[in-house]
Structure formats: structure tokens, C-alpha cells
Design a protein around this motif. Sequence first.
Motif, short mmCIF file in Angstrom:
data_model
loop_
_atom_site.label_atom_id
_atom_site.label_comp_id
_atom_site.label_asym_id
_atom_site.label_seq_id
_atom_site.Cartn_x
_atom_site.Cartn_y
_atom_site.Cartn_z
N UNK A 1 -8.32 -3.93 -7.42
CA UNK A 1 -7.87 -3.07 -6.31
C UNK A 1 -7.05 -3.89 -5.32
N UNK A 2 -7.51 -5.10 -5.02
CA UNK A 2 -6.77 -5.97 -4.13
C UNK A 2 -5.37 -6.24 -4.69
N UNK A 3 -5.31 -6.52 -5.98
CA UNK A 3 -4.03 -6.81 -6.62
C UNK A 3 -3.10 -5.59 -6.61
N UNK A 4 -3.65 -4.41 -6.82
CA UNK A 4 -2.82 -3.20 -6.82
C UNK A 4 -2.20 -2.96 -5.44
N UNK A 5 -2.95 -3.25 -4.39
CA UNK A 5 -2.39 -3.10 -3.05
C UNK A 5 -1.28 -4.12 -2.79
N UNK A 6 -1.41 -5.33 -3.34
CA UNK A 6 -0.32 -6.29 -3.19
C UNK A 6 0.93 -5.77 -3.87
N UNK A 7 0.76 -5.22 -5.06
CA UNK A 7 1.91 -4.66 -5.79
C UNK A 7 2.53 -3.51 -5.00
N UNK A 8 1.69 -2.67 -4.41
CA UNK A 8 2.19 -1.56 -3.60
C UNK A 8 3.00 -2.06 -2.42
N UNK A 9 2.57 -3.15 -1.81
CA UNK A 9 3.30 -3.70 -0.66
C UNK A 9 4.71 -4.09 -1.05
N UNK A 10 4.87 -4.69 -2.20
CA UNK A 10 6.21 -5.05 -2.67
C UNK A 10 7.05 -3.80 -2.86
N UNK A 11 6.46 -2.78 -3.45
CA UNK A 11 7.20 -1.52 -3.66
C UNK A 11 7.60 -0.89 -2.34
N UNK A 12 6.71 -0.91 -1.36
CA UNK A 12 7.03 -0.34 -0.05
C UNK A 12 8.20 -1.07 0.62
N UNK A 13 8.27 -2.38 0.45
CA UNK A 13 9.39 -3.13 1.03
C UNK A 13 10.70 -2.71 0.34
N UNK A 14 10.65 -2.57 -0.98
CA UNK A 14 11.84 -2.11 -1.70
C UNK A 14 12.25 -0.73 -1.19
N UNK A 15 11.28 0.15 -1.00
CA UNK A 15 11.57 1.50 -0.49
C UNK A 15 12.17 1.44 0.91
N UNK A 16 11.68 0.54 1.74
CA UNK A 16 12.20 0.39 3.10
C UNK A 16 13.65 -0.07 3.08
N UNK A 17 13.95 -1.01 2.20
CA UNK A 17 15.34 -1.49 2.10
C UNK A 17 16.23 -0.39 1.55
N UNK A 18 15.79 0.33 0.54
CA UNK A 18 16.58 1.42 -0.04
C UNK A 18 16.88 2.50 1.00
#
Length: 192
Positions: free
Chosen positions: A116-133
Motif C-alpha cells: 500500500x505504501x508503494x502504491x501511494x508512491x506510484x500515485x504521487x508520481x502520476x499526480x505530478x505528471x497530471x499537474x504538469x499536463x
Amino acid sequence: MKKRLLALLLTALMVFTVVGCGDKEEKTEAEKTGVNSQEEIVKLVNEDLPGIAAERDSAVKIYNDYFESGADIDSETWKSQLENDALTSYDAYLEKLAALTYTNSDVQNLKDLYEKSAKYQRDAIQYVVDAINAVDSTKLADAQQAIEDSKTYLGMYQDELKKLCESYGITIVGEFQTTTMTDATSSDADGE
């Protein structure tokens, strides 16, 4: 007399049945395979998690490199690295992490907390990509929350690991080593 003999015979049969049942014990799956709880905990912590960590570490490094002092990379290049390299690596890591299974439910639950901890780290990366997009720095709050959630589950994993080690008589040697992500709100993902 027949009734008495029949009663004695039935009583004797019940005694043999009870003794027969008492001698047969079903072995757990762990006992059949020769793996015990202590071995599974040690395997998870010392072998399995470190054995698959390279892809996670690579993804987190790409994410964190952007924040290092002197890093000279624009947000579009960083976004491309996050999408093409970091997320791909992290997805491969999560796939390997999900494939780890344990016969002891305590150890499986421990692994699930880590996952679960790892999945949230992955989500954080995706959210940054979404913010830049979206050129929207407010989306970085989602990334920051995912990082905080990741830290929360990692803390729960560490607490549970300590508890299990005490329970099973395992000594923890060294410190917990984790790969953490930099605060997402310190980026210029909004392009400013």
C-alpha cells in the motif's frame, strides 16, 4: 448380556476412534513446505523486498533528481522521464511486489502494508505528471497527500514488523532503509 456386550463393543470402538483422531494432526501448509513464520519474515525483509527494489529505486531517483540543488531540467523533460521511465519502472516493481505471497497471514498482511505504501508512491508520481499536463499546481496537493499516505503505511509496516519480530523472537539488526520522495509542492509543475 447381548446388550451389555454390544455396549462394551461400542465403547471400545469409540475409544479407538478418539485415539485415532487424536493421533492424526493436519499439518499447515507452512509445515508441509518446511517454512515457518520466522523464516517468512526474514525472507520478506532480507531477500524478497531488497531483491525487487531496483526498479522502485530507479523511479524514485528520477522523481527526486528534479529537486536536487543544481538540477537543470525543465518540467516537460521531467514529465517525459516520469511518464516513460519512472512510471514504467514503478509499475514493474508493483507487479513483482504483488506476486510475493506468504503462507503466514501475519507476514502476508505485513507485505500488504508495504505494498500500500508503494502504491501511494506510484500515485504521487502520476499526480505530478497530471499537474504538469494540466499546468495546474493545485494538483500537486494530491501528489503531496499520496506521499504522506505512503509514509503513513510505511510507518504502519515498520510498527507491524517490530511487533512481529518481538512476537516471533527475531532480532532486528540495523536501521530501516527506505526510499522516500521529495515534497511534491516544492516543484514548479505549474510551469511558472
